[in-house]
Each structure stands twice: as C-alpha cells, then as structure tokens.
Motif scaffolding. Structure first.
Motif, PDB file in Angstrom:
ATOM      1  N   ARG A 196    -119.996  10.188 -15.800  1.00  0.00           N
ATOM      2  CA  ARG A 196    -119.360  11.144 -16.709  1.00  0.00           C
ATOM      3  C   ARG A 196    -120.229  12.383 -16.935  1.00  0.00           C
ATOM      4  NH1 ARG A 196    -118.713   8.028 -21.016  1.00  0.00           N
ATOM      5  NH2 ARG A 196    -116.731   7.220 -20.231  1.00  0.00           N
TER       6      ARG A 196
ATOM      7  N   GLU B 233    -109.511   1.071  -4.813  1.00  0.00           N
ATOM      8  CA  GLU B 233    -109.493   2.196  -5.750  1.00  0.00           C
ATOM      9  C   GLU B 233    -110.197   3.396  -5.110  1.00  0.00           C
ATOM     10  OE1 GLU B 233    -110.279   3.116 -10.485  1.00  0.00           O
ATOM     11  OE2 GLU B 233    -111.506   1.664  -9.452  1.00  0.00           O
TER      12      GLU B 233
ATOM     13  N   LEU C 106    -115.112  10.062 -14.165  1.00  0.00           N
ATOM     14  CA  LEU C 106    -115.362  10.073 -15.604  1.00  0.00           C
ATOM     15  C   LEU C 106    -115.781   8.704 -16.130  1.00  0.00           C
ATOM     16  CD1 LEU C 106    -112.460  12.388 -16.822  1.00  0.00           C
ATOM     17  CD2 LEU C 106    -114.861  12.977 -16.475  1.00  0.00           C
ATOM     18  N   SER C 107    -116.164   7.810 -15.225  1.00  0.00           N
ATOM     19  CA  SER C 107    -116.679   6.510 -15.645  1.00  0.00           C
ATOM     20  C   SER C 107    -118.055   6.691 -16.292  1.00  0.00           C
ATOM     21  CB  SER C 107    -116.796   5.574 -14.433  1.00  0.00           C
ATOM     22  OG  SER C 107    -117.775   6.057 -13.525  1.00  0.00           O
TER      23      SER C 107
ATOM     24  N   SER D 138    -109.686   7.965  -7.080  1.00  0.00           N
ATOM     25  CA  SER D 138    -109.283   7.857  -8.481  1.00  0.00           C
ATOM     26  C   SER D 138    -110.176   8.749  -9.345  1.00  0.00           C
ATOM     27  CB  SER D 138    -109.390   6.404  -8.960  1.00  0.00           C
ATOM     28  OG  SER D 138    -109.158   6.318 -10.352  1.00  0.00           O
ATOM     29  N   TRP D 139    -109.566   9.579 -10.180  1.00  0.00           N
ATOM     30  CA  TRP D 139    -110.333  10.451 -11.067  1.00  0.00           C
ATOM     31  C   TRP D 139    -111.102   9.650 -12.112  1.00  0.00           C
ATOM     32  CZ3 TRP D 139    -109.245  10.027 -16.220  1.00  0.00           C
ATOM     33  CH2 TRP D 139    -108.020   9.456 -16.566  1.00  0.00           C
ATOM     34  N   ARG D 140    -110.686   8.405 -12.355  1.00  0.00           N
ATOM     35  CA  ARG D 140    -111.385   7.575 -13.346  1.00  0.00           C
ATOM     36  C   ARG D 140    -112.830   7.323 -12.953  1.00  0.00           C
ATOM     37  NH1 ARG D 140    -106.270   5.404 -12.836  1.00  0.00           N
ATOM     38  NH2 ARG D 140    -104.993   5.412 -14.729  1.00  0.00           N
ATOM     39  N   ILE D 141    -113.083   7.265 -11.644  1.00  0.00           N
ATOM     40  CA  ILE D 141    -114.458   7.053 -11.177  1.00  0.00           C
ATOM     41  C   ILE D 141    -115.339   8.221 -11.588  1.00  0.00           C
ATOM     42  CG2 ILE D 141    -115.921   6.780  -9.121  1.00  0.00           C
ATOM     43  CD1 ILE D 141    -113.532   5.469  -7.737  1.00  0.00           C
TER      44      ILE D 141
END
Length: 504
Positions: free
Chosen positions: A293, A280, A288-289, A283-286
């Motif tokens: 965040r 991974e 905003l995790s 990934s932009w999810r990291i």
C-alpha cells in the motif's frame, strides 16, 4: 581331525560359498535401486523461472531483446517529442491560443492515462506480448491518420488515440525486465535511454529537414516508420516465461526458456519447471494490500512528478525557444521576435535552425550521464538514487531562469534533460522490480497512468503560464521535485539485487 572339527570346516566352506553367490546377485539389485533413486531425485528436483533466468545468464538472446524492445522507446519518444516540434506549425496553421496548443499534449496524455490501466490489466491477464504488439499497430495507425486531420478538433482526438497505443507499447519495459538476470538489470535498463534519445533526435531531424520543405504532415507520416519496422521484428520476441507459468502455461514457458538457453549456449537447471498457478492475476487489490500500500501510493506520486518534470523540461525548452522568452545576453535577431505584442499575438514564429540544434544538443543530455546513473543504481540503490536525482532536478529547474548566453542556456538545458531522464529511468526500474509477476503489468499501468496526469498538467504550466512569467512557470516543477524527494525516503522496499517475485 575329529568329526566335530570336520563338521565345522564343512559348514564354514558352505557359508562362504553362499556369501559368494549372494554378492553378485546383490550388486545387480543394488544398481537399479541406485538408478531408481537418481531418477527419482531428478523428478523431484524443481526450479523456478527466476532460477532458470539466472542460470541461463546474459547472452545473445538478451542482445536481441535489448535492441528490439529498446526500440520501443524510439516509438514512444518520437510520439512525445513530436508535440514539441509540431506545436509552432499547428499554432500557425490554425491560429491557436496558448491553451489550445497545451490541450494537444494534454489529450495525448489523457489517452495514455485511460489506456495505461487497461493495458496493464490485459497484460497481466492475457499476456504482455499481445499488448505490446497491439500498441505498435494502434499507435502507427492513428499517428498516420493524424497527418490527415482536417481540423484542430480532429487533430487532438487522433493524438489521444495515439497516446492510447503508446500506453500498450510502454508495457514492453515489463516484458524486457522479466527476461533479464538480476545483476544485469541496473546496467541494461538505463542503457535503454539510448533508444529514447535516438527517437528524440530522429523527430527533431525530421522537423529540421522535412517541415520547412514538405510540411508537418509529411513529418508525421515519415515518423511512423520505426513502428512499422518493429511490427515485423517483434515476432522474434517470445511471451514472458514468468507470465506463462503464472497462467499455468508451463510447457510454453519451458519452450521459451529452452530457446533462450540454446541462443545463449547455456543450460537450464536440473529437474522440472514447477511454480504454482496464480489465479489472482491483474487484481488492483494486490497493489493496495498491506505489503504494497505505502509503496504504491508513494510510487504514484513519484511517477506523477517524474512525468511532470520530464515533459515540463521538454515543453518549456520548446516554448522558451519558440516565443523567445529566454533571458539571453547575446540574443540575435531571430530571438528578438516576441510572441505577445500590444496589437495581439504573433501566431507564426517557426523554429530556426539554431532552435533545432539546441533541442538536438539537449536531447543528447539524456544519455550523457547514463554511466553516473548506473553507478548510482549499483552503489546507492534505487531509493537514494531517486532522492538525489529529484533534488538536483529541482535546483536545475530554477537555474534555467538565470540570465545567460545562448550557449549557457544550452548547457543548462542539457543538464536538466539528463537529470529528468535519469530520474525516469530509476523509477521505471524500481517499479518493474518491486511488484510481483501477478500484478507487475497492472502496477506499471497504474503508475504510468498517474504519470500522465503529470503530463496533462505540465503543458498548461510550460506553455500557458510561461508566457506570463518564466519564474512562475518553472517554480512548480522545482517544488514538486523537492516534495517527491522527501517522500521517497519513506519507500519501504529497496530492490537492488533482489529477485523478481512471482506473488506477494
């Protein structure tokens, strides 16, 4: 001697002979066993890229890295400061309104914003080196085309393409940071301001020497020289070892670390390089995790303000000088010509030599307080440094409106440029340190994209609103800095002395 005693004596002698025969046989058997254990220990012993970077330490490679990658700041600074120098010339040639001049800067930042995220994603997925090298080529090519722009429309389109290339060049900061040991980052990274100042001075000198004789188009053509030189020098910089291990290219990472160790006359830690392959990546999810965040949201606004304030100071100084809007006690004849008259606008007010000199002196301010910047980073850390610098920047913006002499204005501008430059330094360092390797370039890409929103808005305040009211134009910059300083108290992570993380 009885038979019983004789039997015991023979048995004892025999037992001693057996023991003597066994010991030499045991020793050779023990040695391979010990060697085997030693080799097993070497095989089982592992080290990470972070441990290797710290073990290698600082040396000749880092000097080469500092010079070549620091020179990327020269390219970026020249492309940005070019806007301040060329504005009076294109306003005169194409009879541009204030908003049209502001739109030139905005379009550069639009290109930077769009390509900043894309460059960050590609750098995390496919490598930092490719993105930075491509940025050099792209920005040099479109900057050259800009000098042949036949109309205003073509000019702003080509400048937006230049901004896209500069977005790739800015990823060089990540590449540089990933090779520097933790204890040296707070010293070396702020010193990169020297290169930014060099770029600013070069473009101002080109404007002073070339524009009056050969015109602004030749100034742009000559300004791409550093980019062309860096295209050839960049082959001496390897791909990030941190990226290589995260992508599963362990052999390539080891070769890079071995090369650096040889250059620094050092050695790698014992054992083998072993880190997990991180699928991974980018990934932009990291970002905003739950772990990142709040950091990401606050950093996006911090970058917005850093760019808003920096380009506000650069463009404001240019606008105040060009339009002679300064409240100067001892104004000479050159600074009595006004941009606005009852009969209409005066489009052609070229920079005088004294204006170029003022811009030069203010550019020197970007490195004047670097020692103070280093002290703040090492003593108070990144968060407190951001808060202090942003509050001081707010105060300095309001002081620019004070009615003073030309020398007094130059001093105020010098201090303002010092503060906004130091603020940009700290936010760059903090961002590169706080995110893990799997999302460091993407995190930097998102942050630089938000900063360009600030850069897009700044021209319309510094170049359009400034004509209406100097105090109204300077106040938004000061207010934004105060709000940002308060927000930075809430940053959850302090990165001073912290190792760069591979994953979250």
């Amino acid at each position: 001697m009885t038979d019983c005693m004789r039997t015991q004596l023979v048995s004892a002698i025999h037992l001693q002979e057996v023991e003597l025969q066994d010991k030499p046989a045991d020793k050779p058997a023990d040695k391979p066993q010990n060697n085997s254990n030693g080799s097993n220990n070497n095989v089982d012993e592992k080290f990470t890229v972070e441990q290797a970077v710290e073990k290698i330490g600082f040396g000749r490679f880092h000097i080469l890295l500092f010079v070549i990658m620091g020179s990327a700041n020269i390219v970026e600074a020249m492309e940005i400061m070019l806007l301040a120098v060329v504005s009076p010339e294109i306003r005169c040639e194409w009879r541009l309104e204030d908003w049209q001049v502001a739109l030139v800067s905005t379009m550069v930042f639009v290109g930077f914003m769009v390509c900043g995220v894309v460059a960050g994603y590609i750098a995390d997925r496919y490598g930092r080196w490719k993105v930075v090298f491509g940025g050099y080529v792209w920005s040099a090519y479109f900057s050259l085309l800009t000098s042949f722009a036949p109309t205003y429309g073509w000019f702003i389109f080509l400048r937006s393409m230049v901004g896209c290339g500069v977005a790739g060049v800015s990823q060089g900061f990540v590449l540089k940071t990933e090779f520097i040991p933790a204890k040296y980052r707070a010293y070396l990274l702020p010193l990169g301001t020297i290169f930014w100042m060099t770029g600013s001075i070069l473009i101002i000198l080109l404007g002073m020497l070339v524009v009056p004789t050969m015109g602004w188009r030749w100034m742009i053509r000559l300004s791409i020289t550093p980019s062309i030189i860096l295209i050839f020098l960049f082959k001496f910089i390897p791909e990030s070892a941190r990226y290589n291990v995260s992508a599963g290219k362990v052999d390539a990472a080891v070769k890079t670390l071995q090369k650096i160790a040889r250059m620094n006359r050092a050695s790698l830690p014992p054992g083998r390089l072993a880190e997990p392959i991180l699928k991974e990546r980018g990934s932009w999810r990291i970002l905003l995790s739950p772990s990142y965040r709040r950091t990401s949201l606050l950093l996006w606004y911090t970058w917005f303000v850093a760019s808003f304030a920096y380009y506000g100071s650069v463009l404001s100084s240019s606008e105040l000088l060009e339009k002679n809007l300064l409240c100067v006690i001892n104004a000479d004849k050159e600074h009595q010509v006004k941009h606005r008259h009852e009969s209409g606008l005066c489009y052609c007010i070229p920079f005088a030599n004294s204006d170029y000199q003022t811009l030069l002196i203010s550019s020197l301010g970007e490195v004047a307080l670097v020692p103070l910047n280093i002290v703040l980073l090492n003593v108070f850390g990144r968060k407190i440094s951001l808060v202090v610098l942003q509050l001081l920047t707010a105060v300095m913006f309001m002081m620019v409106n004070i009615c003073t002499t030309m020398f007094g204005f130059t001093v105020l501008l010098f201090l303002l440029r010092s503060l906004v430059s130091m603020n940009f330094n700290v936010v760059y360092i903090y961002t590169a340190e706080v995110y893990p390797t799997v999302a460091r370039s993407l995190g930097m890409g998102f942050c630089t994209s938000f900063s360009r929103i600030g850069g897009m808005i700044a021209p319309f305040i510094a170049q359009v609103l400034m004509s209406q009211s100097v105090i109204q134009a300077l106040t938004p910059f000061a207010v934004a800095c105060v709000i940002c300083a308060l927000g930075n108290f809430l940053l959850p992570i302090e990165t001073r002395g912290r190792a760069l993380l591979q994953t979250s």
